[in-house]
Write an enzyme that holds these catalytic residues in place. Structure first.
Site, PDB file in Angstrom:
ATOM      1  N   ARG A  92       0.837  -1.208   0.000  1.00  0.00           N
ATOM      2  CA  ARG A  92       0.000   0.000   0.000  1.00  0.00           C
ATOM      3  C   ARG A  92       0.870   1.255   0.000  1.00  0.00           C
ATOM      4  O   ARG A  92       0.546   2.243  -0.670  1.00  0.00           O
ATOM      5  CB  ARG A  92      -0.929  -0.024   1.219  1.00  0.00           C
ATOM      6  CG  ARG A  92      -1.767   1.227   1.351  1.00  0.00           C
ATOM      7  CD  ARG A  92      -2.779   1.077   2.467  1.00  0.00           C
ATOM      8  NE  ARG A  92      -3.524   2.303   2.700  1.00  0.00           N
ATOM      9  CZ  ARG A  92      -4.497   2.429   3.597  1.00  0.00           C
ATOM     10  NH1 ARG A  92      -4.834   1.382   4.339  1.00  0.00           N
ATOM     11  NH2 ARG A  92      -5.137   3.564   3.765  1.00  0.00           N
ATOM     12  N   CYS A 167     -18.603  -2.188   0.483  1.00  0.00           N
ATOM     13  CA  CYS A 167     -17.895  -1.027   1.022  1.00  0.00           C
ATOM     14  C   CYS A 167     -18.863  -0.359   1.979  1.00  0.00           C
ATOM     15  O   CYS A 167     -20.022  -0.145   1.637  1.00  0.00           O
ATOM     16  CB  CYS A 167     -17.519  -0.059  -0.095  1.00  0.00           C
ATOM     17  SG  CYS A 167     -16.835   1.494   0.537  1.00  0.00           S
ATOM     18  N   TYR A 252     -14.711  10.490  -1.130  1.00  0.00           N
ATOM     19  CA  TYR A 252     -13.573  10.413  -2.054  1.00  0.00           C
ATOM     20  C   TYR A 252     -13.632  11.501  -3.127  1.00  0.00           C
ATOM     21  O   TYR A 252     -12.727  11.588  -3.958  1.00  0.00           O
ATOM     22  CB  TYR A 252     -13.499   9.024  -2.703  1.00  0.00           C
ATOM     23  CG  TYR A 252     -12.973   7.958  -1.766  1.00  0.00           C
ATOM     24  CD1 TYR A 252     -13.734   7.529  -0.671  1.00  0.00           C
ATOM     25  CD2 TYR A 252     -11.715   7.399  -1.938  1.00  0.00           C
ATOM     26  CE1 TYR A 252     -13.252   6.574   0.201  1.00  0.00           C
ATOM     27  CE2 TYR A 252     -11.221   6.438  -1.064  1.00  0.00           C
ATOM     28  CZ  TYR A 252     -11.999   6.034   0.002  1.00  0.00           C
ATOM     29  OH  TYR A 252     -11.523   5.097   0.884  1.00  0.00           O
TER      30      TYR A 252
HETATM   31  C1  G6P Z   1     -12.744   3.210   4.156  1.00  0.00           C
HETATM   32  C2  G6P Z   1     -12.946   2.695   2.769  1.00  0.00           C
HETATM   33  C3  G6P Z   1     -12.227   1.391   2.580  1.00  0.00           C
HETATM   34  C4  G6P Z   1     -10.772   1.602   2.891  1.00  0.00           C
HETATM   35  C5  G6P Z   1     -10.592   2.151   4.298  1.00  0.00           C
HETATM   36  C6  G6P Z   1      -9.149   2.511   4.571  1.00  0.00           C
HETATM   37  O1  G6P Z   1     -13.379   2.359   5.061  1.00  0.00           O
HETATM   38  O2  G6P Z   1     -14.303   2.525   2.451  1.00  0.00           O
HETATM   39  O3  G6P Z   1     -12.400   0.942   1.281  1.00  0.00           O
HETATM   40  O4  G6P Z   1     -10.031   0.413   2.752  1.00  0.00           O
HETATM   41  O5  G6P Z   1     -11.374   3.303   4.466  1.00  0.00           O
HETATM   42  O6  G6P Z   1      -9.012   2.836   5.907  1.00  0.00           O
HETATM   43  P1  G6P Z   1      -7.559   2.904   6.561  1.00  0.00           P
HETATM   44  O7  G6P Z   1      -7.807   3.074   7.995  1.00  0.00           O
HETATM   45  O8  G6P Z   1      -6.871   1.589   6.227  1.00  0.00           O
HETATM   46  O9  G6P Z   1      -6.888   4.057   5.895  1.00  0.00           O
HETATM   47 MN    MN Z   2     -14.473   1.218   0.652  1.00  0.00          MN
END
Ligand code: G6P
Ligand code: MN
Length: 442
Positions: A92, A167, A252
């Protein structure tokens, strides 16, 4: 409804939330079996221990088993819940930093970072689908692995497996808009439509009453939220973009409408989100281990927040119990959104029952975001094709089609760096024309 649920990625930091989700439906799912699988054996055993402890303390009738091979984990499953990240957080970090070096937002799911993630996730999901054909052909894949829409598209076009893409962002975004618009969150239903992480809304109900006109009126005069009470920039930007476009926007949207500002901020910040998470993760797992050893474990501050696990488990229950529950999920369009092809994977309200999700007819996309959404769809389709085939020409087209990328040179540079950096996780890109012709890779 006693079912067998295979959890692929059960060592994930999101697992405590999944356990809570299971607890919230433990009466409906009594007698069910969880088969946990992960490539990290230590995290797998830890989360299984935590699950057993939490179920025992709260009298939930679940059995928990761990399996280290995929085939044993999927054997006889009714549901396969996928919640893993191929390449892990180091992967990532690359997705978030490579585009940024070229002036493009670096994000795990949106833009070129999401493209690179799709290239890692899709082969693993295709493998899961292949194994399922052998050991559990009727199973439903309930997928959280990102980018969830591209993964769902690849699996549903290239395998016989049944898949629903999840999601939980729509839940958080609905709460955010309730606050921005001064409406109660309880009973507020927003018809988010579009593509995952690129949804929009004009239709809103409050406890069943259509309040779309009232929402449009409030949106038109919406001022910025009180900056002192809102230290975070996201809601301020959502309010600003929503007012300008005259539609409710998802969180987003800042990447599209504040692209260059976000690039500058991400650069100034100096660390990626992946690095920030990695920095807290060993402490996080240590906390889980402490809790797992207690008679009544209660891991607080878990990853993913409250809704994440509940949303997944509600989806499983909706299918297993043929509930006909209205949920916002990623599935084939089938006419739900007039401006996108019937076979596009869209995020829309759907009725979920034994046959899976049936999308509800939503009409057209809001005018100001119609073209953008269609462009993102064109990118997603190409990205799925590239991720399945490993064809670098298609990969380049995918990146060139994405609205973040405004130059062929930039697309080429991100692709070359991304493929090289992730090489170990991209089996489908080995033996591509460049490699076959003996052209050295960067
Ligand atoms: C939200 C999105 C997910 C994503 C996550 C990342 O929940 O909908 O698709 O993976 O945020 O969160 P993080 O805490 O890993 O940055
Ligand atoms: Mn998501």
């Amino acid at each position: 409804m006693a079912v067998r649920i295979a959890i692929v990625g059960a060592g994930s930091g999101y697992m405590p939330g999944v356990i809570r989700g299971l607890l919230h439906r433990s009466a409906d799912l009594a007698g069910s079996e969880l088969v946990c699988h992960d490539t990290n054996a230590e995290h797998l055993e830890l989360m299984a221990r935590l699950a057993r402890g939490m179920f025992a303390a709260r009298g939930a009738d679940f059995t928990v088993r761990t399996e280290t091979t995929l085939k044993a984990a999927l054997d006889g499953a009714d549901f396969v819940f996928t919640t893993f990240r191929p390449g892990g957080l180091p992967g990532r970090h690359l997705d978030e930093s490579i585009p940024l070096r070229h002036g493009v937002v670096g994000q795990e799911t949106a833009g070129p970072g999401g493209f690179l993630m799709a290239c890692r996730s899709v082969p693993v999901l295709l493998e899961i689908a292949r194994v399922l054909e052998e050991v559990a052909p009727d199973a439903w894949i309930v997928n959280y692995t990102n980018p969830t829409n591209i993964v769902t598209d690849a699996v549903s076009r290239h395998t016989g497996a049944r898949i629903i893409g999840l999601c939980d962002q729509n839940i958080g975004d609905t709460e955010m808009w309730a606050e921005l618009l001064g409406l109660p969150a309880d009973g507020l239903e927003i018809d988010w439509i579009g593509l995952n992480h690129a949804t929009w809304a004009e239709r809103v109900r409050l406890r069943g009453d259509d309040i779309s006109a009232e929402v449009a009126a409030r949106l038109a005069t919406l001022g910025p939220p009180d900056a002192a009470a809102t230290p975070h920039r996201d809601p301020i930007r959502m309010a600003e973009v929503g007012r300008a476009l005259g539609v409710l926007v998802n969180s987003y949207s800042k990447y599209y409408f504040f692209h260059d500002d976000v690039v500058a901020e991400l650069r100034a910040k100096g660390t990626t989100r992946a690095q920030d998470i990695m920095a807290m993760l060993s402490g996080y797992y240590a906390g889980i281990a402490e809790q797992a050893a207690l008679p009544d474990p209660d891991p607080s501050g878990e990853r993913g927040g409250g809704e994440h696990g509940e949303f997944a488990v509600d989806t499983i229950c909706a299918i297993a119990g043929d509930e006909g529950r209205r949920m916002i999920v990623n599935t084939r369009n089938r006419g739900a959104i007039a401006d996108l092809p019937d076979d596009a994977i869209v995020e829309v309200p759907a009725v979920v029952g034994r046959g899976g999700p049936t999308p509800l007819v939503m009409g057209g996309l809001p005018g100001p975001v119609r073209g953008l959404t269609q462009a993102v769809h064109a990118y997603e389709r190409l990205a799925a094709d590239a991720a399945v085939t490993g064809d670098e020409r298609v990969a380049l087209r995918a990146l060139m089609a994405h609205p973040f990328v405004r130059s062929k040179r930039v697309a080429e540079a991100i692709l070359a760096e991304g493929l090289a950096a992730h090489r170990a996780d991209l089996p489908q890109f080995r033996g591509t024309p460049a490699a076959a012709e003996g052209v050295p890779r960067p």
